[in-house]
Design an enzyme around this catalytic site. Structure first.
Site, PDB file in Angstrom:
ATOM      1  N   GLU A  81       0.927  -1.154  -0.032  1.00 21.63           N
ATOM      2  CA  GLU A  81       0.205   0.167  -0.058  1.00 21.63           C
ATOM      3  C   GLU A  81       0.688   1.320   0.159  1.00 21.63           C
ATOM      4  O   GLU A  81       0.493   2.466  -0.321  1.00 21.63           O
ATOM      5  CB  GLU A  81      -1.068   0.082   1.242  1.00 21.63           C
ATOM      6  CG  GLU A  81      -2.143  -1.187   1.207  1.00 21.63           C
ATOM      7  CD  GLU A  81      -3.029  -1.231   2.169  1.00 21.63           C
ATOM      8  OE1 GLU A  81      -2.438  -0.708   3.535  1.00 21.63           O
ATOM      9  OE2 GLU A  81      -3.966  -1.839   2.155  1.00 21.63           O
ATOM     10  N   GLU A 112       7.386 -21.760   8.133  1.00 20.91           N
ATOM     11  CA  GLU A 112       7.626 -20.927   9.008  1.00 20.91           C
ATOM     12  C   GLU A 112       8.848 -21.713   9.795  1.00 20.91           C
ATOM     13  O   GLU A 112       9.518 -20.945  10.574  1.00 20.91           O
ATOM     14  CB  GLU A 112       6.570 -20.490   9.848  1.00 20.91           C
ATOM     15  CG  GLU A 112       6.124 -21.553  10.779  1.00 20.91           C
ATOM     16  CD  GLU A 112       4.671 -21.158  11.900  1.00 20.91           C
ATOM     17  OE1 GLU A 112       4.819 -21.389  13.012  1.00 20.91           O
ATOM     18  OE2 GLU A 112       3.824 -20.557  10.986  1.00 20.91           O
TER      19      GLU A 112
END
Length: 271
Positions: A81, A112
Site C-alpha cells: 500500500e 515458518e
C-alpha cells in the site's frame, strides 16, 4: 525473564458454541477494544524503530517486513500500500512471507519452521547495511523470522520486530523490538484476532510516520499518491483546488499535465 506465551493462554470466555451471534459479536468487540491501549504502551518502542527507519531511508535504504502466516500477510499488505499511497518506488517497502507469494493465499506447510530461508529470501533483494528488516511474529518464536533477523544482525543490518508476547526470543534477537501485549485471544490461540489487529495498527504507524518524516505528505494530504483510478483522480483534483485558486476543470488539466498533486501545485506556484 521467564517467557510465557500469553497469546496461547486459554480464552477467558467459555462455551463459545453456546453463545448467540449477538453475544459472540459483543464479546469479540470487547476484546478488540483493548488492543489500542496495548499499542499505546508500546509507543516508545515504535518511535525508536521509526527513527531508525527514517535515518536509514535518508541514506538510500529500504524497509523489509518478514513474517509467516497472518503476520507475513500483514507485512505484505502494508508494503504493497505504500507506493499507491505515497508515490514511492515499489522496492522501498517490501513484504516477504515464508513460503513465497503463494503463501499469501494458502498456507505453505512447514515454511515458518525453516530458520535459514528468510536470509536467502532477503539476499534476492540485495539486502545491505542501509536497509532495515522488521520481523513480524505474534508468538515471537517463529524460526523463519528469528533466523532472518539473526543473519541480518551478523551482517550489520538494522533489525526490528513486532510481537505480542513479553520477552520473546524474537524480541531478544531484534535491535529495535516492539512488544504489544494483547493477552489471550477470544478463540484460544487464534492470533489472527487481537494480535493481528495490533500488528496491523503498528504497521500503519511505522509506514505512515516514516513516509511523513520523509516528506511524502503535505499538510494532511497524500500529495504524491498514484492516480490509479477515477476516485483518486477526483481526490487529487480537489486537493489541488484546496491549494491554489483554480476551477475543477483547470485543476484536472494541471493534474493530467504534471501527473501528481505536488508537481501540479509546485509548477503552478512557479509560474
Amino acid at each position: 525473564m521467564t517467557f510465557t506465551k500469553t497469546t496461547e493462554q486459554s480464552s477467558k470466555y467459555e462455551h463459545l458454541e453456546k453463545m448467540s451471534v449477538q453475544e459472540l459479536l459483543s464479546n469479540i468487540n470487547q476484546e478488540d477494544k483493548t488492543v489500542p491501549y496495548a499499542v499505546e504502551k508500546a509507543l516508545p518502542q515504535i518511535e525508536t524503530l521509526v527513527a531508525e527507519i527514517v535515518v536509514k531511508m535518508k541514506l538510500g535504504g529500504r524497509l523489509f517486513y518478514i513474517g509467516a502466516g497472518t503476520s507475513g500477510r500483514l507485512g505484505v499488505v502494508d508494503a504493497s500500500e505504500c507506493p499507491p499511497t505515497f508515490g514511492v518506488p515499489f522496492d522501498l517497502v517490501n513484504g516477504i512471507i515464508a513460503g513465497g507469494d503463494k503463501a499469501i493465499r494458502r498456507a505453505v506447510e512447514n515454511a515458518e519452521d525453516n530458520a535459514t530461508q528468510a536470509w536467502i529470501d532477503l539476499q534476492e533483494h540485495d539486502i545491505n547495511e542501509n536497509d532495515v528488516v522488521v520481523g513480524i511474529a505474534a508468538s515471537g518464536t517463529t524460526p523463519y523470522v528469528i533466523g532472518g533477523l539473526k543473519a541480518c544482525n551478523e551482517n550489520n543490518i538494522s533489525t526490528g520486530s513486532i510481537s505480542c508476547n513479553a520477552g520473546s526470543p524474537l524480541s531478544q534477537t531484534a535491535k529495535f523490538p516492539i512488544e504489544v501485549i494483547v493477552g489471550p485471544e477470544f478463540v484460544t490461540g487464534s492470533s489472527r484476532m487481537k494480535a493481528g489487529t495490533a500488528q496491523k495498527l503498528v504497521l500503519n504507524m511505522i509506514s505512515t510516520a516514516s513516509m511523513i518524516q520523509l516528506g511524502k505528505v503535505k499538510g494532511n494530504k497524500m500529495v504524491d499518491m498514484q492516480l490509479s483510478n477515477s476516485k483518486l483522480v477526483d481526490r487529487g483534483v480537489k486537493m489541488i483546488m484546496g491549494e491554489i485558486p483554480v476551477s475543477y476543470e483547470e485543476a484536472a488539466e494541471l493534474l493530467k499535465k504534471y501527473g501528481s498533486v505536488r508537481k501540479a501545485v509546485d509548477n503552478y506556484n512557479g509560474q
